[in-house]
Design an enzyme around this catalytic site. Structure first.
Site, PDB file in Angstrom:
ATOM      1  N   GLU A  96      29.256  61.622  30.531  1.00  0.00           N
ATOM      2  CA  GLU A  96      30.559  61.151  31.003  1.00  0.00           C
ATOM      3  C   GLU A  96      31.623  61.599  30.010  1.00  0.00           C
ATOM      4  OE1 GLU A  96      32.483  60.318  33.181  1.00  0.00           O
ATOM      5  OE2 GLU A  96      32.653  58.163  33.508  1.00  0.00           O
ATOM      6  N   ASP A  97      32.809  61.896  30.528  1.00  0.00           N
ATOM      7  CA  ASP A  97      33.880  62.326  29.624  1.00  0.00           C
ATOM      8  C   ASP A  97      34.421  61.158  28.799  1.00  0.00           C
ATOM      9  OD1 ASP A  97      34.972  61.135  31.892  1.00  0.00           O
ATOM     10  OD2 ASP A  97      36.485  62.674  32.244  1.00  0.00           O
ATOM     11  N   ASP A 100      36.024  54.059  29.730  1.00  0.00           N
ATOM     12  CA  ASP A 100      37.290  53.325  29.650  1.00  0.00           C
ATOM     13  C   ASP A 100      37.010  51.883  30.085  1.00  0.00           C
ATOM     14  OD1 ASP A 100      39.904  52.427  29.816  1.00  0.00           O
ATOM     15  OD2 ASP A 100      40.691  54.151  30.865  1.00  0.00           O
ATOM     16  N   PHE A 149      46.195  57.311  26.981  1.00  0.00           N
ATOM     17  CA  PHE A 149      45.725  58.217  28.019  1.00  0.00           C
ATOM     18  C   PHE A 149      45.599  59.601  27.397  1.00  0.00           C
ATOM     19  CE2 PHE A 149      45.693  60.902  31.727  1.00  0.00           C
ATOM     20  CZ  PHE A 149      44.834  60.195  32.543  1.00  0.00           C
ATOM     21  N   ARG A 162      43.196  70.215  31.996  1.00  0.00           N
ATOM     22  CA  ARG A 162      41.755  70.261  31.698  1.00  0.00           C
ATOM     23  C   ARG A 162      41.404  71.376  30.733  1.00  0.00           C
ATOM     24  NH1 ARG A 162      39.150  66.811  35.348  1.00  0.00           N
ATOM     25  NH2 ARG A 162      39.967  66.851  37.454  1.00  0.00           N
TER      26      ARG A 162
END
Ligand code: XMP
Ligand code: MG
Length: 176
Positions: A96-97, A100, A149, A162
């Site tokens: 997973e990136d 959160d 963010f 990206r």
């Protein structure tokens, strides 16, 4: 929105940490022929580098869960692409990136848990310092980051940024 000019995590630091994670995963999964389950699209760049840092033979497949519109969590998670390789009896490592609120990972773990896997673990490149909605066990963590963010190295804002080779903070413009 304004892109902070200073990287939060630069490309060299990402690369060093990913090689460390690759070495640890190579030991843990040695001879187990794990299946790396990459969460699209954010973890794509991370997965490409991490896979090449893992020295034990493994396979790669993809899963897509959508929970975000812009920079706000919608609170709903939908699985929009399922892996093509069967997960049954496999040692699955979810890549997973960013961890959160945890809602995305919780939904993915629910889906994977129904497939009769031999084992499942999570590796997240970034772990945000926030209150979780759904707490999940992230066994492998790249970096802990403050609650901003972030974009770059696969992470997007409305499909942009990206391609940045480093992680950068995207700030809201303050009105003068
Ligand atoms: P949850 O809240 O479900 O969020 O743990 C995980 C997913 O939300 C996206 N996300 C971000 N994307 N910068 C991004 O580009 C961020 O700071 C960020 N925080 C959450 C991401 O897709 C992740 O899989
Ligand atoms: Mg995203």
């Amino acid at each position: 929105m304004r892109l902070n000019p200073k990287p939060l995590i630069d490309a060299a630091t990402l690369s060093i940490r990913i090689r460390e994670l690759g070495a640890a995963l190579s030991r843990t999964y040695g001879g187990k022929h794990p299946l790396l389950l990459v969460t699209l699209k954010g973890a794509l760049y991370f997965a490409a580098d991490l896979s090449r840092a893992i020295t034990t033979p493994h396979q790669v497949d993809f899963i897509r869960a959508r929970s975000y519109a812009g920079d706000q969590s919608t609170g709903r998670v939908e699985i929009t692409h399922r892996p093509e390789i069967s997960l049954r009896d496999r040692h699955v490592l979810i890549l997973e990136d960013i961890y959160d609120t945890g809602q995305t990972l919780a939904a993915i773990l629910d889906m994977v848990g129904e497939e009769g896997v031999a084992s499942v673990a999570v590796c997240a490149l970034l772990v945000k310092d926030v209150a979780r909605v759904s707490a999940v066990d992230v066994a492998y963590k790249g970096f802990e980051i403050p609650n901003h963010f972030v974009v770059g190295y696969g992470l997007d804002y409305n499909e942009g940024y990206r391609e940045l080779p480093e992680i950068r903070i995207l700030e809201s413009e303050t009105l003068a």
